[in-house]
Design an enzyme around this catalytic site. Structure first.
Site, PDB file in Angstrom:
ATOM      1  N   CYS A 119       0.883  -1.177  -0.238  1.00  0.00           N
ATOM      2  CA  CYS A 119       0.027  -0.093   0.152  1.00  0.00           C
ATOM      3  C   CYS A 119       0.988   1.221   0.050  1.00  0.00           C
ATOM      4  O   CYS A 119       0.632   2.056  -0.706  1.00  0.00           O
ATOM      5  CB  CYS A 119      -0.883  -0.158   1.213  1.00  0.00           C
ATOM      6  SG  CYS A 119      -2.188   1.316   1.202  1.00  0.00           S
ATOM      7  N   CYS A 120       1.760   1.251   0.871  1.00  0.00           N
ATOM      8  CA  CYS A 120       2.962   2.393   0.985  1.00  0.00           C
ATOM      9  C   CYS A 120       3.663   2.584  -0.545  1.00  0.00           C
ATOM     10  O   CYS A 120       3.716   3.628  -0.859  1.00  0.00           O
ATOM     11  CB  CYS A 120       3.841   2.238   2.028  1.00  0.00           C
ATOM     12  SG  CYS A 120       3.292   2.506   3.714  1.00  0.00           S
ATOM     13  N   CYS A 202      -0.718   8.679   6.989  1.00  0.00           N
ATOM     14  CA  CYS A 202      -2.027   8.364   6.279  1.00  0.00           C
ATOM     15  C   CYS A 202      -2.943   8.220   7.954  1.00  0.00           C
ATOM     16  O   CYS A 202      -2.398   7.610   8.803  1.00  0.00           O
ATOM     17  CB  CYS A 202      -2.203   7.324   5.747  1.00  0.00           C
ATOM     18  SG  CYS A 202      -1.564   7.565   4.115  1.00  0.00           S
ATOM     19  N   CYS A 205      -3.112   4.687   9.745  1.00  0.00           N
ATOM     20  CA  CYS A 205      -1.783   4.123  10.051  1.00  0.00           C
ATOM     21  C   CYS A 205      -1.331   5.053  11.076  1.00  0.00           C
ATOM     22  O   CYS A 205       0.057   4.776  11.212  1.00  0.00           O
ATOM     23  CB  CYS A 205      -1.011   3.981   8.693  1.00  0.00           C
ATOM     24  SG  CYS A 205      -1.734   3.104   7.415  1.00  0.00           S
ATOM     25  N   CYS A 229       8.166   3.597   5.862  1.00  0.00           N
ATOM     26  CA  CYS A 229       7.327   3.156   4.593  1.00  0.00           C
ATOM     27  C   CYS A 229       7.964   2.770   3.288  1.00  0.00           C
ATOM     28  O   CYS A 229       7.376   2.477   2.414  1.00  0.00           O
ATOM     29  CB  CYS A 229       6.356   4.238   4.222  1.00  0.00           C
ATOM     30  SG  CYS A 229       7.190   5.614   3.844  1.00  0.00           S
TER      31      CYS A 229
END
Length: 234
Positions: A119-120, A202, A205, A229
């Protein structure tokens, strides 16, 4: 002058300069080749202020991951207005991100470190690559005090991943140094910092930290290790 072999001389010279002078020196040494990636944290706000105050020809960009706090987006607007300076906003690649969400779910990053890194990679690293493309120097707001991993970072390094110099002008600044500068210069900052969020990424997170916790403890708080990340790889 943009090759890694020049690193020792550049590092030595920059070690004699304060943050503002270092930024000015690099802007002059690499005309059009210096960029600053701002996550809009306190450190990054200080650097934006230094760039604007000196009217330095340094490109500034920020990554909108699509999952940022409303307070962060509001700060982006306030910062642009305060300094009358454009900040390029880079968004994730739409189709790859949509495919990732279809496969893993909107919050699939909670399921494993591998999925979180995936995702990162889409929401942050891909945008960073675009922001750094064609540049020779990457300015960051990293500080030694932020984490054990960052404590060993040098003032200037050669980033072999992105093939450019990486300059950390506030590396040796303390939390108190940053706060004092922000207060003195009335630098806009994220109100979440006053609510226990020293490091803000985010929204899903990031959580506030508890007294005594490491400043990065609130990032990817469900994981026990690897609080990076992929933007800053040693």
């Amino acid at each position: 002058m943009n090759e890694a072999k020049n690193l020792p001389d550049l590092r030595q010279h920059l070690s004699t300069l304060d943050a503002a002078a270092g930024l000015r020196y690099l802007a002059e040494a690499f005309p059009g080749g210096v960029t600053f990636s701002s996550s809009l944290g306190k450190e990054d706000q200080v650097i934006t202020h230094l760039i604007a105050a000196e009217n330095l020809p340094i490109h500034i960009f920020s990554l909108d991951t699509g999952r940022l706090f409303p307070e962060t987006l509001d700060l982006l607007a306030r910062t642009t207005a305060r300094y009358s300076s454009p900040i390029e906003v880079i968004y994730p690649p739409q189709e790859p991100l949509e495919r990732w969400v279809r496969t893993n779910g909107i919050n699939g990053f909670y399921e494993s470190i591998e999925k979180r890194k995936g995702c990162c990679a889409l929401r942050k690293v891909e945008g960073l690559k675009r922001g750094l493309a064609g540049k020779q120097v990457w300015i960051t707001g990293l500080r030694a005090e932020q984490s054990e991993n960052r404590a060993s970072m040098p003032l200037l390094e050669w980033d072999s991943n992105f093939h450019l110099f990486k300059y950390n002008p506030l590396l040796h600044w303390t939390d108190a140094d940053v706060d004092a500068f922000i207060e003195k210069e009335a630098v806009p900052y994220n109100p979440l910092h006053d609510k226990g969020y020293p490091s803000i990424g985010c929204a899903p997170c990031t959580r506030a930290i508890q007294p005594g916790e490491d400043s990065r403890a609130g990032r990817w708080w469900w994981e026990s290790s690897h609080k990076e990340c992929g933007l800053h790889v040693k």
